[in-house]
Design a protein around this motif. Structure first.
Motif, PDB file in Angstrom:
ATOM      1  N   HIS A 316       0.863  -1.189   0.000  1.00 49.01           N
ATOM      2  CA  HIS A 316       0.000   0.000   0.000  1.00 49.01           C
ATOM      3  C   HIS A 316       0.898   1.237   0.000  1.00 49.01           C
ATOM      4  N   PRO A 317       0.761   2.125  -0.982  1.00 48.55           N
ATOM      5  CA  PRO A 317       1.695   3.252  -1.069  1.00 48.55           C
ATOM      6  C   PRO A 317       1.619   4.216   0.104  1.00 48.55           C
ATOM      7  N   ASN A 318       0.500   4.263   0.811  1.00 53.73           N
ATOM      8  CA  ASN A 318       0.366   5.164   1.957  1.00 53.73           C
ATOM      9  C   ASN A 318       0.762   4.529   3.287  1.00 53.73           C
ATOM     10  N   TYR A 319       1.008   3.199   3.273  1.00 57.70           N
ATOM     11  CA  TYR A 319       1.337   2.482   4.500  1.00 57.70           C
ATOM     12  C   TYR A 319       2.429   1.441   4.217  1.00 57.70           C
ATOM     13  N   VAL A 320       3.475   1.844   3.530  1.00 58.61           N
ATOM     14  CA  VAL A 320       4.531   0.904   3.142  1.00 58.61           C
ATOM     15  C   VAL A 320       5.146   0.232   4.362  1.00 58.61           C
ATOM     16  N   GLU A 321       5.172   0.930   5.481  1.00 59.43           N
ATOM     17  CA  GLU A 321       5.780   0.387   6.695  1.00 59.43           C
ATOM     18  C   GLU A 321       5.019  -0.817   7.254  1.00 59.43           C
ATOM     19  N   LYS A 322       3.785  -1.037   6.828  1.00 59.49           N
ATOM     20  CA  LYS A 322       3.002  -2.181   7.294  1.00 59.49           C
ATOM     21  C   LYS A 322       3.400  -3.486   6.599  1.00 59.49           C
ATOM     22  N   HIS A 323       4.204  -3.392   5.560  1.00 62.97           N
ATOM     23  CA  HIS A 323       4.562  -4.549   4.751  1.00 62.97           C
ATOM     24  C   HIS A 323       6.009  -4.967   5.017  1.00 62.97           C
ATOM     25  N   ASP A 324       6.353  -6.163   4.576  1.00 68.23           N
ATOM     26  CA  ASP A 324       7.746  -6.581   4.646  1.00 68.23           C
ATOM     27  C   ASP A 324       8.597  -5.571   3.871  1.00 68.23           C
ATOM     28  N   SER A 366       4.704 -14.852 -11.281  1.00 70.59           N
ATOM     29  CA  SER A 366       4.205 -14.946  -9.907  1.00 70.59           C
ATOM     30  C   SER A 366       5.054 -14.093  -8.972  1.00 70.59           C
ATOM     31  N   GLN A 367       4.405 -13.600  -7.916  1.00 66.79           N
ATOM     32  CA  GLN A 367       5.103 -12.842  -6.874  1.00 66.79           C
ATOM     33  C   GLN A 367       4.997 -13.597  -5.560  1.00 66.79           C
ATOM     34  N   GLU A 368       5.912 -13.325  -4.652  1.00 69.67           N
ATOM     35  CA  GLU A 368       5.835 -13.921  -3.319  1.00 69.67           C
ATOM     36  C   GLU A 368       5.229 -12.930  -2.343  1.00 69.67           C
ATOM     37  N   PHE A 369       4.546 -13.471  -1.340  1.00 70.12           N
ATOM     38  CA  PHE A 369       3.993 -12.656  -0.267  1.00 70.12           C
ATOM     39  C   PHE A 369       4.416 -13.229   1.074  1.00 70.12           C
ATOM     40  N   VAL A 370       4.892 -12.386   1.946  1.00 71.37           N
ATOM     41  CA  VAL A 370       5.179 -12.744   3.331  1.00 71.37           C
ATOM     42  C   VAL A 370       4.871 -11.517   4.180  1.00 71.37           C
ATOM     43  N   SER A 371       4.431 -11.707   5.400  1.00 72.25           N
ATOM     44  CA  SER A 371       4.032 -10.591   6.251  1.00 72.25           C
ATOM     45  C   SER A 371       5.230  -9.914   6.913  1.00 72.25           C
ATOM     46  N   ASN A 372       5.044  -8.667   7.236  1.00 74.71           N
ATOM     47  CA  ASN A 372       5.939  -7.975   8.161  1.00 74.71           C
ATOM     48  C   ASN A 372       5.886  -8.717   9.507  1.00 74.71           C
ATOM     49  N   ASN A 373       7.027  -8.947  10.128  1.00 71.73           N
ATOM     50  CA  ASN A 373       7.063  -9.712  11.380  1.00 71.73           C
ATOM     51  C   ASN A 373       6.223  -9.085  12.487  1.00 71.73           C
ATOM     52  N   VAL A 375       3.388  -7.462  11.945  1.00 65.71           N
ATOM     53  CA  VAL A 375       1.992  -7.396  11.519  1.00 65.71           C
ATOM     54  C   VAL A 375       1.568  -8.793  11.078  1.00 65.71           C
ATOM     55  N   PRO A 376       1.161  -9.651  12.014  1.00 63.30           N
ATOM     56  CA  PRO A 376       0.844 -11.044  11.676  1.00 63.30           C
ATOM     57  C   PRO A 376      -0.258 -11.146  10.631  1.00 63.30           C
ATOM     58  N   CYS A 377      -0.186 -12.205   9.813  1.00 66.44           N
ATOM     59  CA  CYS A 377      -1.170 -12.404   8.751  1.00 66.44           C
ATOM     60  C   CYS A 377      -2.351 -13.226   9.256  1.00 66.44           C
ATOM     61  N   GLY A 378      -3.381 -13.268   8.455  1.00 72.04           N
ATOM     62  CA  GLY A 378      -4.497 -14.162   8.712  1.00 72.04           C
ATOM     63  C   GLY A 378      -4.174 -15.548   8.189  1.00 72.04           C
TER      64      GLY A 378
END
Length: 428
Positions: A316-324, A366-373, A375-378
């Motif tokens: 998310h461009p407005n919340y980049v810090e929420k992502h890995d 394909s892209q990979e997805f992993v959560s920020n440590n 911000v746990p994922c569902g």
């Protein structure tokens, strides 16, 4: 580069599919309708089944559906390739005695279903949809047009709304649907007249949810974006449906299967959820129809694959810090492979390798997805299915923004790419 004609056509078809699927029950019925038109036979769970090589069959259980194609050369130990998704979405569900109101307004008594972004439901025209169960035990589907709205309080009456908007889950989430006295109105009568036109006095039970009434739409520079309600997870259901409709199965070495579950948003622990027995029951009946004994059943499961498809987070461009800080999937750059060290997703190295192979065969990036440590994922149906059946499972999906909003945002190109990857998976 603008979205291709094929991607735009796929997005238009998805928009129509979502419009026809305002509830999980409608989604299962629409999957069944389209597959029946493609030559599939609908089976009754209470009747004997005849399953044999060459069969194209499906079975619906409430808001869930499983469909499969048995190849011509199938044997008792032929494995399965299962593309799994879910039919439900976060929102609101009608409570008992749903006709309420205050101060001259008619309101609907609703309960929060799953984990919606509550304020995203404000100031939108909403539909009601689901099933009515009548006094003879039969179920009928019903869906209204735009009927309800959750009106937001004007800024003049809450000058600090832009600083702390938070809705009380009971008192501030009851939508309006008319004017008058609740004692002289009947919301169930509106529902009965909207679809099956039955006598409301015959209604003995109902499962009715809200859905955004707006149609899905492509927009943005180069038609890059697609917005719609219920992309979580109808985008995956539709991708698997389109792939199965077009599947050529004569030479396949496995049974191509689409499994659509209900109740993922509330934990999957129901007779139609991934934690329930539905898929296991169907697989066993297919195997019995092919003459399998217990050893052959287990051999087939050990050689099977499940691709669990659900949406994931785009950066998310407005919340980049929420992502890995390194792994940041982006809309329009292809489907995602979902990875989690704590097994919130079922992907392992073998699954990752297999997924990349199917994407390569489909000509899809394909892209990979992993959560920020922090911000746990569902989680998804993937780990549940892997645990329930012991089938090797990989978690995938498409990246979106506004997840669990009343209207979510996807990349137009990603929708078609996921379906092409599903087709390669079915093709093996």
């Amino acid at each position: 580069m603008s979205a291709t004609a094929a991607a735009l056509a796929h997005a238009d078809d998805l928009a129509d599919f979502v419009a026809a699927s305002p509830s999980s029950f409608h989604a299962a019925a629409e999957v069944a309708r389209r597959l029946t038109a493609a030559g599939f036979t609908s089976l009754d769970e209470t009747a004997p089944w005849s399953v044999e090589p060459g069969a194209r069959q499906l079975v619906v259980r409430d808001g869930a559906v499983v469909a499969w194609i048995v190849p011509g050369g199938a044997t008792a130990d032929t494995p399965f390739h299962i593309f799994g998704a879910h039919s439900d979405s976060p929102g609101f569900k009608l409570k008992p005695q749903p006709t309420t109101g205050r101060a001259g307004w008619l309101q609907a008594g609703v309960e929060i279903y799953g984990g919606p972004l509550l304020n995203s439901w404000l100031d939108r025209e909403l539909r009601l949809a689901g099933r009515l169960v009548l006094d003879d035990g039969y179920s009928v589907l019903t869906a209204t047009g735009p009927l309800l709205r959750l009106p937001q309080l004007a800024i003049h009456l809450d000058r600090e709304a832009n600083d702390h908007l938070a809705l009380h889950k009971q008192t501030q989430t009851q939508p309006v649907w008319g004017l008058g006295n609740a004692a002289s109105a009947d919301l169930l009568a509106e529902l009965a007249a909207a679809g099956p036109d039955v006598d409301p006095a015959r209604i003995r039970g109902y499962d009715i949810v809200t859905a955004d009434a707006a149609h899905g739409a492509v927009f943005g520079k180069d038609d890059a974006f697609f917005a719609s309600g219920r992309l979580d997870d109808l985008a995956s259901v539709h991708a698997g449906l389109v792939a199965l409709e077009a599947h050529e199965h004569a030479d396949a070495s496995h049974i191509a299967t689409l499994a659509v579950f209900d109740h993922e948003e509330v934990g999957s622990g129901t007779r139609t959820g991934a934690a329930g027995p539905f898929l296991a029951d169907v697989i066993e009946r297919i195997q019995l129809g092919l003459g399998a004994d217990r050893e052959q059943q287990l051999r087939a499961l050990a050689a099977s694959w499940c691709v669990s498809s659900d949406v994931g987070h785009s950066v998310h461009p407005n919340y980049v810090e929420k992502h890995d800080p390194v792994v940041q999937p982006l809309l329009g750059s292809g489907p995602i492979l979902k990875i989690n060290a704590n097994q919130r997703y079922a992907t392992d190295a073998a699954g990752a390798a297999a997924w990349h192979g199917w994407c390569e065969a489909a000509g899809v990036t394909s892209q990979e997805f992993v959560s920020n440590n922090a911000v746990p994922c569902g989680s998804t149906i993937g780990p549940i299915t892997a645990t329930r059946l012991g089938i090797r499972t990989v978690d995938v999906g498409i990246p979106i923004l506004s997840m669990h909003s009343a209207r979510e945002l996807a990349g137009t190109a990603d929708l078609l790419a996921l379906s092409r990857a599903a087709a390669a998976f079915f093709a093996g």
